[in-house]
Design a protein around this motif. Sequence first.
Motif: not given
Length: 346
Positions: A78-98
């Motif tokens: 995934f790489g790096f992300a910043e801010g609460k928007a980044g946390v949300k952005k990280f959560g979206e692909p993780v939901r696709k992965l599992f």
Amino acid sequence: MRKQLSIILMCAIITTNVAYAQQFIKNSKEVIMVNNSQQEVQRLVAQSYYEKIDSGNFNDDSYYDLFTEDVKVFYPKFGFAEGKAGVKKFGEPVRKLFNNLTFELDKFNFIVTDNTVVVEGVEKGAIHRGVAFPDNKVSFGKFCTVFEFEGNRIKRMYCYVDPDHAGVDKEVVSLLKTDYEHDSTSLQEKQRKDAKAYFRKVDAREFDSGYYNLFTEDVELYFPKFGYSKGKEGIKQFGVAMSDFLQGLTHDIENFNYVVSNNTVVVEGTEKGVTIDGKSWPDNVTAFGKFCNVFEFEGDLIKRIHIYVDPDVASEDIIRMTRLNNSYANNKTDKQHRINRKLRLL
């Protein structure tokens, strides 16, 4: 009369000193209690992060409130992300992965110091293709996350794990399955120097007596895909496996981040190298060279070394790259588009 006066003055001085000492001890205890209380709150916040994911409750205000506004996040592929928007952005692909994901919360190992909480644990579940993990042969569910806090909120969350959770990257599986400085500083400083000496030896390929003498006889090692090994012979077997996997490996030792607590030294850092077939990494697009090692010591010898890293160093794992890294997905070649279409048919 003078003798009596001297005795009275001496008693007064002793009484004053005792009162001062008692007040100092009281104040010191209060500071320690406050620090311990703060660290316990931070530990509970880190635990709460996993509890919310376990319950599926990680898309509401109470979840995002665990983080600061400028929080920094890292996850392999995934790489790096910043801010609460980044946390949300990280959560979206993780939901696709599992399909599902749970944690063995009662078996977590928490390493707490200052404003940092390191969590070692085991996760289990099923990936999007329905394959369950871990199988404890090539997938082990091991992860390590480093949380840095600002007050009671998470300001940095770097996750170290093999993102090929179910061990379906067969090529990597097939490849991986086949100077101590003594001084008078504190034991923790010696342990930190031993951890640093380990990386210097690895980078220089000095697998000599000085290298093996860094470890206890029953040292335990863990590495994704490779699994676990015991003893110095296991360390040697791991070295042989890695030499079949990589032509070269170097670590950015001067920029390591150390977390030292009791007999544990956690090292976060970046590495680079060349695979056995000549591919250089990282590219800082899907391969970032980030790793985290947890060293546990017995005296000044390493008794446990668990290495958390993405073993697909050259980013050849198309499935997880497509699902975890949008910039990769948006810049595929025509050939990669065709591969992706085939994957959707599986």
